[in-house]
Motif scaffolding. Structure first.
Motif, PDB file in Angstrom:
ATOM      1  N   SER B 102       0.825  -1.208   0.000  1.00 25.42           N
ATOM      2  CA  SER B 102       0.000   0.000   0.000  1.00 25.42           C
ATOM      3  C   SER B 102       0.859   1.258   0.000  1.00 25.42           C
ATOM      4  N   SER B 103       1.970   1.209   0.725  1.00 25.77           N
ATOM      5  CA  SER B 103       2.844   2.378   0.770  1.00 25.77           C
ATOM      6  C   SER B 103       3.351   2.742  -0.606  1.00 25.77           C
ATOM      7  N   CYS B 104       3.717   1.698  -1.370  1.00 20.78           N
ATOM      8  CA  CYS B 104       4.207   1.945  -2.729  1.00 20.78           C
ATOM      9  C   CYS B 104       3.130   2.653  -3.528  1.00 20.78           C
ATOM     10  N   VAL B 105       1.913   2.136  -3.453  1.00 15.37           N
ATOM     11  CA  VAL B 105       0.809   2.710  -4.212  1.00 15.37           C
ATOM     12  C   VAL B 105       0.642   4.173  -3.829  1.00 15.37           C
ATOM     13  N   TRP B 106       0.636   4.411  -2.531  1.00 14.83           N
ATOM     14  CA  TRP B 106       0.387   5.759  -2.052  1.00 14.83           C
ATOM     15  C   TRP B 106       1.464   6.727  -2.515  1.00 14.83           C
ATOM     16  N   LEU B 107       2.716   6.324  -2.344  1.00 12.87           N
ATOM     17  CA  LEU B 107       3.807   7.215  -2.712  1.00 12.87           C
ATOM     18  C   LEU B 107       3.812   7.498  -4.215  1.00 12.87           C
ATOM     19  N   LEU B 108       3.655   6.417  -4.999  1.00 17.16           N
ATOM     20  CA  LEU B 108       3.767   6.602  -6.447  1.00 17.16           C
ATOM     21  C   LEU B 108       2.572   7.362  -7.015  1.00 17.16           C
TER      22      LEU B 108
END
Lengths: 56, 799
Positions: B102-108
């Motif tokens: 989820s962090s990846c999704v959020w950051l990107l």
């Protein structure tokens, strides 16, 4: 009794409408990724001042 | 709030890797390296620190060097990669293997907060893709990619992988067919209800005609759209003169449709259209279940995907980036640290270190001198060097492998699959029964003859038979996937069950990538301190490895006084540190004749030899147990491109000395497999590098072993995560069990068939009976297959 036939035809048209909606959803790629939206919905919609304003 | 306990092994706040003795401290957080710390700073400054709240340590280490993406400035490459391009808007889909949480999704998806040239960005987590719209005036493609790399999400740029769209489309069309079949099935069943309930339309013949007419219309899309794939496949089978499983299915479909249309058009009855639609609905679901593919993994890479898209060419002392295809013989190219040499060439600089481990399996980097002939595929290590190309990239020694005929033909004959072997007899038996019964009734009661003939074809339609395979194999593939073995398709399971021999590659497959450094003596802290100060001066890869090794011994860096540093190319380095003369290098350089028998650099302090370093391969954990299990059933062979330095360790694993083969070139490996196959062996090969590509292609089951399955694997039937190697025995066991489960499933469906057949032969099959019997047998076969696969894999500890 022909009323039943009429009702059946109406219900079929309605159902065909839903089938068409499903076709549209698949063809526009709404089922290609089922994982990301389930996570995206959990993010807070925090608005920040840093966000640049983009003019198109 | 979640409490994060800090254990003794400090984990990096950004990437979660273990920090070594001296972590980088920043804002009271620990990082394993400066790269991670700088990503943290970037994210913090852009007010994106929510990234670290969504998941713990979501990031990746940064590996960036400045020139890596220089080729993206080349407009030709840009055009090939962009989905859309105009003056102030460009769209691109980037594949980023590191996207995982989820962090990846959020950051990107908040990328525009990092750079205002990004207009919008969307992540597709299951495909590991990022779709970016950006303004080329504010942000070039290269800058965009470098921006992503700078926050730890380096895109994998490859022109070859762009053809995967067609797979997506075929899975979409299958879903649409299921939808149509389901729609028609439901509605036809609804219209069949009066008949199921035994209601008599009595005088209302008109109503019955209406119902039949609507059913007939609804059945047309099922017959002509949903069933089209089965017709095509059956015709192909007959053209190749063998009866595949689709032939009896098509016979059943035709019998169902023909008989129903006949009854409806003559006004005799309502036919079996509900069974027809239900049959296709279930069959298509089975096909969909089996077709579970790992679309974000690439199983078909050829040599082109290993090479960079572009290289730096030196022309009139200016450096330009050119596409690989445009390179010509005689061009001078510049290869930097960690770049691949794209074509056979001649070294122009004094010396270069080249790592061939991916090409040949040799575990040690080798040193090449000016004028040496360099084969394509090596990876430059350390300093950059210039090369002159002597052969085009497509004709180099390495790429010749791909011209071998093993790469040109499809791997396996469909006739050899279990299901098609059975269906051959099945179809014949059914046709014989149908003809005999029809002939019998012709003599007894000619009016019933055709009825009985079609009834038999309808009942015998191997729906349940056709369900047993997809549901068993589909479940097996899902369980493999959970255990990090990703197969190309379900047929691989079938082939895996039949293997008699296992061939292993060594480097990268049995050993971990990279080698470990060992020192001949126990270093004291002061010695390590001095040596650390010396190696810090050199950019040579060996020096850097030693530097990392020494971190274990020193608690903190003390300032050392360093004088008279000398680096003699190819020999060693020396300096006077804190008044001591230190030398590190070859045995002669240090002043010793190699008495220690170590091959790495020697070092001396004040002319006194202290010790030497050695590099050795680290074998993966759990191999001993695995090989003990495997050797009971299979023949085991080692096929390594490396020299036999690890022979003692390997002879413990493998049953005999004869099964160890060293120094094998890529083509040797391929021919070795071919020879064994001719003597009747069914071979499963595990390898990792380009040198195994031919053998993987040729063997019955070729499995690529990889630390990062999403990134870099040769063409194969399956990709196995390196950590799952110890489970190999269970994987093969499960494949073998799956065959037994399929046969039992067939047995189950045959018993249903027998019941149905007895009704059909005696001329008593009613549409209602067919409508009940067919789904019932299918569903029980599906349940049986799913449950037994689950049970078996629990026993094998795969669940």
């Amino acid at each position: 009794m022909l009323l039943i036939v009429g009702l059946i035809l109406i219900s079929l048209t309605l159902a065909l409408g839903f089938l068409g909606a499903f076709f549209w959803a698949v063809k526009t790629g709404q089922y290609d990724d089922t994982e990301t939206p389930s996570r995206r919905i959990l993010f807070d919609n925090k608005t920040t001042k840093n966000e640049p304003i983009i003019k198109n | 709030m979640q409490l994060i306990t800090i254990d003794q092994n400090l984990k990096c706040f950004h990437c979660g890797d273990e920090c070594d003795a001296r972590p980088v401290q920043f804002e009271s957080k620990s990082f394993c390296c400066n790269g991670c710390q700088s990503i943290y700073e970037i994210i913090k400054e852009s007010d994106l620190s929510e990234y670290y709240l969504l998941e713990i340590a979501p990031g990746f280490r940064r590996t960036i060097d400045d020139h890596k993406f220089g080729y993206l400035d080349n407009p030709k490459i840009g055009q090939k990669l962009l989905d859309f391009s105009s003056d102030n808007l460009e769209k691109i889909t980037l594949s980023i293997p590191d996207i995982h949480c989820s962090s990846c999704v959020w950051l990107l998806e908040n990328l525009r907060r990092l750079h205002q040239g990004v207009l919008s960005s969307r992540v597709n987590l299951s495909e590991r893709e990022l779709l970016v719209d950006f303004d080329p005036n504010a942000l070039s493609l290269r800058q965009l990619v470098e921006l992503l790399a700078s926050i730890g999400y380096e895109p994998l740029i490859n022109l070859e992988d762009r053809q995967q769209k067609s797979i997506k489309n075929s899975s979409r069309s299958l879903i649409l067919k299921i939808a149509v079949a389901g729609f028609c099935f439901g509605n036809i069943m609804l219209l069949s209800f009066p008949e199921y309930l035994g209601l008599d339309f009595g005088l209302d013949k008109e109503l019955a005609t209406w119902f039949s007419g609507i059913m007939l219309l609804l059945s047309l899309p099922v017959l002509f759209y949903c069933a089209s794939g089965y017709f095509v496949s059956a015709i192909q089978g007959i053209k190749q003169r063998y009866l595949n499983i689709d032939v009896p299915i098509v016979l059943g479909i035709l019998a169902l449709a023909g008989r129903s249309y006949y009854e409806i058009l003559l006004g005799i009855g309502q036919g079996y259209l509900d069974s027809l639609a239900g049959l296709l609905f279930l069959l298509l679901i089975g096909r969909w279940f089996q077709n579970k593919t790992y679309s974000n993994l690439s199983f078909n890479r050829d040599f082109k995907s290993y090479f960079p898209l572009a290289v730096t060419r030196i022309l009139n002392s200016t450096e330009t980036s050119v596409l690989l295809d445009e390179l010509e013989v005689g061009d001078i190219i510049l290869i930097r640290n960690k770049e691949l040499i794209p074509a056979d060439s001649i070294l122009l600089d004094q010396m270069a270190m080249i790592d061939y481990s991916f090409v040949s399996g040799e575990s040690r980097a080798i040193t090449r001198h000016k004028g040496d002939h360099i084969f394509a595929g090596g990876r430059q290590i350390g300093l950059k060097a210039r090369y002159e190309i002597i052969k085009p990239a497509s004709q180099s020694y390495l790429t010749q492998l791909w011209n071998h005929k093993a790469f040109k033909k499809t791997k396996y004959d469909p006739r050899e699959y279990l299901i098609n072997g059975i269906s051959k007899y099945f179809t014949a038996v059914i046709l014989v029964i149908a003809i005999v019964a029809a002939a019998y009734w012709w003599m007894v009661d000619p009016t019933k003859s055709v009825f009985v003939f079609t009834s038999i074809l309808i009942v015998a339609c191997p729906c349940a038979l056709a369900m047993a395979t997809p549901f068993t194999l589909g479940n097996v593939m899902r369980i493999y996937g959970k255990n990090m073995l990703y197969l190309k398709n379900a047929q691989v399971v079938d082939r895996m069950a039949g293997i008699s021999m296992l061939i292993f590659d060594k480097t990268g497959t049995l050993t971990q990538p990279g080698s470990v450094l060992t020192c001949s003596t126990n270093l004291s802290e002061s010695q390590a301190q001095l040596l650390g100060a010396l190696t810090a001066q050199s950019s040579h890869p060996v020096s850097q490895d030693i530097q990392v090794y020494l971190k274990k011994f020193t608690k903190k860096n003390e300032d050392c006084e360093l004088r008279e540093y000398h680096e003699q190319f190819g020999l060693g380095i020396s300096a006077i540190i804190n008044g001591h003369l230190l030398k590190l290098g070859s045995a002669e350089y240090v002043g010793n004749k190699g008495a220690l028998g170590y091959d790495g650099p020697y070092f001396s302090i004040n002319g006194q030899l202290v010790g030497a370093f050695n590099r050795s391969n680290r074998f993966r954990a759990g191999l001993a147990d695995l090989f003990e299990q495997l050797s009971k059933i299979f023949k085991l062979v080692l096929l390594s491109g490396d020299s036999d330095i690890d022979r003692p360790k390997l002879s413990n694993l493998f049953p005999s000395e004869e099964s160890l083969h060293f120094g094998q070139k890529p083509l040797d490996k391929l021919e070795f497999v071919q020879k064994l196959q001719q003597s009747g062996e069914k071979i499963m090969m595990l390898g990792d590098g380009l040198n195994d590509a031919g053998a993987l292609q040729k063997s019955d089951v070729g499995i690529a072993v990889s630390e990062r399955p999403h990134q870099f694997t040769p063409a194969s039937d399956g990709i196995l995560h390196a950590s799952a190697i110890p489970k190999l025995y269970s994987f093969i066991k499960l494949a073998r069990w799956s065959q037994i489960i399929i046969i039992l499933g067939f047995g189950l469906s045959f018993s249903y068939n027998l019941v149905g057949l007895s009704f059909a032969v005696s001329g008593n099959l009613t549409p209602l009976m067919a409508a009940i019997l067919m789904p019932l047998s299918s569903i029980s076969v599906v349940l049986f297959a799913t449950a037994s696969v689950k049970l078996t894999s629990t026993k094998l500890k795969l669940l």
